[in-house]
Design an enzyme around this catalytic site. Structure first.
Site, PDB file in Angstrom:
ATOM      1  N   ARG A 280       0.807  -1.216   0.000  1.00  0.00           N
ATOM      2  CA  ARG A 280       0.000   0.000   0.000  1.00  0.00           C
ATOM      3  C   ARG A 280       0.850   1.281   0.000  1.00  0.00           C
ATOM      4  NH1 ARG A 280      -5.099  -0.238   2.271  1.00  0.00           N
ATOM      5  NH2 ARG A 280      -4.355  -2.037   3.429  1.00  0.00           N
ATOM      6  N   ARG A 317     -13.258  -1.685  -1.870  1.00  0.00           N
ATOM      7  CA  ARG A 317     -12.823  -1.441  -0.489  1.00  0.00           C
ATOM      8  C   ARG A 317     -13.875  -0.760   0.395  1.00  0.00           C
ATOM      9  NH1 ARG A 317      -9.016   1.040   1.168  1.00  0.00           N
ATOM     10  NH2 ARG A 317      -8.183  -0.474   2.647  1.00  0.00           N
ATOM     11  N   TYR A 321     -14.550  -3.026   3.535  1.00  0.00           N
ATOM     12  CA  TYR A 321     -13.928  -2.633   4.804  1.00  0.00           C
ATOM     13  C   TYR A 321     -14.473  -1.319   5.355  1.00  0.00           C
ATOM     14  CZ  TYR A 321     -10.330  -5.451   2.414  1.00  0.00           C
ATOM     15  OH  TYR A 321      -9.671  -6.402   1.709  1.00  0.00           O
ATOM     16  N   CYS A 348     -25.577  -2.638  -9.412  1.00  0.00           N
ATOM     17  CA  CYS A 348     -26.975  -2.755  -9.026  1.00  0.00           C
ATOM     18  C   CYS A 348     -27.136  -3.202  -7.594  1.00  0.00           C
ATOM     19  CB  CYS A 348     -27.695  -3.677  -9.987  1.00  0.00           C
ATOM     20  SG  CYS A 348     -28.398  -2.706 -11.288  1.00  0.00           S
TER      21      CYS A 348
HETATM   22  N1  LLP Z   1       3.214  -9.044   3.381  1.00  0.00           N
HETATM   23  C1  LLP Z   1       2.264  -9.913   3.706  1.00  0.00           C
HETATM   24  C2  LLP Z   1       2.640 -11.249   4.154  1.00  0.00           C
HETATM   25  C3  LLP Z   1       0.915  -9.548   3.613  1.00  0.00           C
HETATM   26  O1  LLP Z   1      -0.021 -10.429   3.949  1.00  0.00           O
HETATM   27  C4  LLP Z   1       0.576  -8.258   3.153  1.00  0.00           C
HETATM   28  C5  LLP Z   1      -0.816  -7.853   3.036  1.00  0.00           C
HETATM   29  C6  LLP Z   1       1.606  -7.376   2.811  1.00  0.00           C
HETATM   30  C7  LLP Z   1       2.921  -7.799   2.939  1.00  0.00           C
HETATM   31  C8  LLP Z   1       1.355  -5.997   2.292  1.00  0.00           C
HETATM   32  O2  LLP Z   1       0.631  -5.210   3.152  1.00  0.00           O
HETATM   33  P1  LLP Z   1       0.519  -3.628   2.891  1.00  0.00           P
HETATM   34  O3  LLP Z   1       1.891  -3.043   3.013  1.00  0.00           O
HETATM   35  O4  LLP Z   1      -0.011  -3.443   1.518  1.00  0.00           O
HETATM   36  O5  LLP Z   1      -0.402  -3.150   3.925  1.00  0.00           O
HETATM   37  N2  LLP Z   1      -7.058  -5.970   0.745  1.00  0.00           N
HETATM   38  C9  LLP Z   1      -6.781  -5.251   1.974  1.00  0.00           C
HETATM   39  C10 LLP Z   1      -5.351  -5.409   2.399  1.00  0.00           C
HETATM   40  C11 LLP Z   1      -4.963  -6.836   2.670  1.00  0.00           C
HETATM   41  C12 LLP Z   1      -3.523  -6.983   2.989  1.00  0.00           C
HETATM   42  C13 LLP Z   1      -3.151  -8.398   3.159  1.00  0.00           C
HETATM   43  N3  LLP Z   1      -1.778  -8.621   3.308  1.00  0.00           N
HETATM   44  C14 LLP Z   1      -7.135  -3.787   1.768  1.00  0.00           C
HETATM   45  O6  LLP Z   1      -7.630  -3.447   0.709  1.00  0.00           O
HETATM   46  O7  LLP Z   1      -6.956  -2.994   2.669  1.00  0.00           O
END
Ligand code: LLP
Length: 424
Positions: A280, A317, A321, A348
């Site tokens: 992210r 999202r 969430y 829809c």
């Molecule tokens: N590493 C692992 C093992 C992870 O499971 C994740 C995210 C990341 C790195 C990266 O996380 P970030 O830096 O992007 O926060 N779909 C959800 C987010 C799910 C994240 C799952 N794992 C959303 O839209 O907020």
């Protein structure tokens, strides 16, 4: 005065006109800026490090090429992500394969491709990866994921480091897992991993996780194996709204480097290479989505809805969430935002993209730019309502070119097949 919203040096109204809407826009300059800030922070505090960009946030061939050019690594979680990375020409040694339920086929493909690391997620996987590596007569470098029992302040669904989680090996069983991995003939244990959640705003939970993880590194050293790498996962938060708390990456590196040096000194262990896995943070602020406003519906004394030509199919999202986004009317950027609207998508069902946002007086044909949509929008998009997925345009300096084409109606039916009894 230019009334248009400028993103990464580009007039967003002109982009909408040229490429159509809905449109995902990604700025390569912003991606590089975020990566550089992480690199600079690690270099400042003198830690040996690597960045594994979390591909689940946003991956395609061009994105992997950017990762390759920046000299960083890629965290993958499926055969499809590995396939994309290899097609983009990423050195397989730069690929780390994660996931809580990797299939035997995915593991086999990963080992055959020569991925740098497989991160084992469970006791079951120790045997599975060990057996497949043996069959392929390949010694595979592995890490294993620990759920360190740290609660990070984020949405419940994206807190992944808790004990009550499907991910990882509970911290109190980590030593047993290490022993089993060490005893596997074809597994080479080189690192330990944890990921405590996503969109975290403070470095504090990472500090706690690092302390726990170093104790595990110490216990493994007592078994005669020196761990080379400690992966502290991703989860760095971003500012979806102006007043969201700011995740300061320099402060993060400063905090963890202090605790890591101190703990390694106390425990008498070598400072491991630190790996971080942000998704992210790297791609979120580098992306916006442009929509055209269509129907406007006013329910007197209650609500004014503006509808856009995308919605939960390109950004699930808010529905999943309760995520909150900021948006601007790109062609009225300098006008006062004094009308309260609810932005709804075209799917829809309720499909509420933004509940209650102040915008200038809107009209059909206006361009709405939703900010910070780079992460987990394109990658989580669906074809709900048989909507065509929007194209993705990549900006670099003054250039703007497609990195993903728009779906066609043909794409939507390409995998449809007709069972024999339904043929005309
Ligand atoms: N590493 C692992 C093992 C992870 O499971 C994740 C995210 C990341 C790195 C990266 O996380 P970030 O830096 O992007 O926060 N779909 C959800 C987010 C799910 C994240 C799952 N794992 C959303 O839209 O907020």
């Amino acid at each position: 005065m230019n009334e248009h919203f400028i993103f990464a040096g580009h007039d967003t109204v002109a982009l909408a006109k040229k490429f159509g809407t809905p449109l995902y826009v990604i700025s390569e300059n912003k991606i590089i800026e975020a990566i550089d800030l992480i690199k600079k922070s690690f270099e400042e505090y003198g830690l040996d490090y690597d960045i594994n960009y979390a591909g689940k946030a946003f991956t395609n061939i061009a994105m992997v090429k950017i990762i390759k050019q920046q000299g960083i690594s890629l965290d993958t979680v499926s055969g499809g992500e590995i396939y994309t990375a290899l097609k983009a020409g990423l050195d397989p040694k730069r690929i780390c394969f994660h996931g809580s339920n990797k299939s035997a086929q995915e593991i086999r493909e990963a080992i055959e491709a020569g991925v740098g690391v497989i991160t084992i997620d469970s006791f079951y996987e120790i045997g599975l990866v060990g057996r497949i590596a043996k069959e392929l007569e390949t010694v595979q470098n592995v890490h294993f994921r620990v759920s360190p029992g740290v609660e990070a302040h984020t949405h419940e669904y994206i807190q992944t480091g808790r004990i009550d989680s499907k991910f990882g090996i509970p911290v109190n069983m980590a030593v047993r897992a290490a022993r089993m991995i060490i005893d596997e003939e074809y597994l080479n244990l080189t690192g330990v991993h944890c990921h405590i959640g996503s969109d975290i705003s403070s470095p504090k939970p990472f500090e706690i996780a690092a302390t726990t993880m170093l104790e595990i590194v110490y216990n493994i050293k007592e078994m005669g194996v020196e761990i080379e790498a400690l992966n502290l996962g991703g989860g760095f938060g971003i500012n979806y709204l102006h007043d969201d708390p700011v995740f300061d990456v320099e402060e993060y590196v400063h905090t963890i480097s202090k605790i890591i040096r101190k703990q390694c000194d106390i425990l008498g262990i070598k400072i491991p290479k630190i790996i971080v896995e942000p998704g992210r943070y790297i791609i979120g602020p580098a992306g916006i989505t442009l929509y055209s406003i269509g129907t406007i519906k006013e329910i007197p004394y209650l609500r004014k809805y503006i509808s856009v030509d995308g919605g939960m199919a390109d950004n699930p999202r808010p529905a999943l969430y309760g995520a909150i986004y900021h948006a601007v009317i790109a062609n009225k950027y300098n006008k006062e935002a004094n009308e309260l609207y609810t932005v709804s998508g075209k799917c829809c069902e309720t499909d509420m993209l933004i509940k209650d946002i102040l915008l200038p007086q809107a009209a059909p044909g206006d361009i709405l730019a939703v900010l910070n949509t780079g992460a987990y929008n394109y990658s989580m998009a669906s074809h709900y309502n048989r909507l065509q997925s929007p194209p993705v345009v990549l900006l670099k300096d003054d250039k703007a070119e497609l990195m993903v084409k728009k779906d066609t109606y043909e794409n939507l039916i390409q995998n449809d097949v007709v069972p024999s009894w339904l043929e005309d």
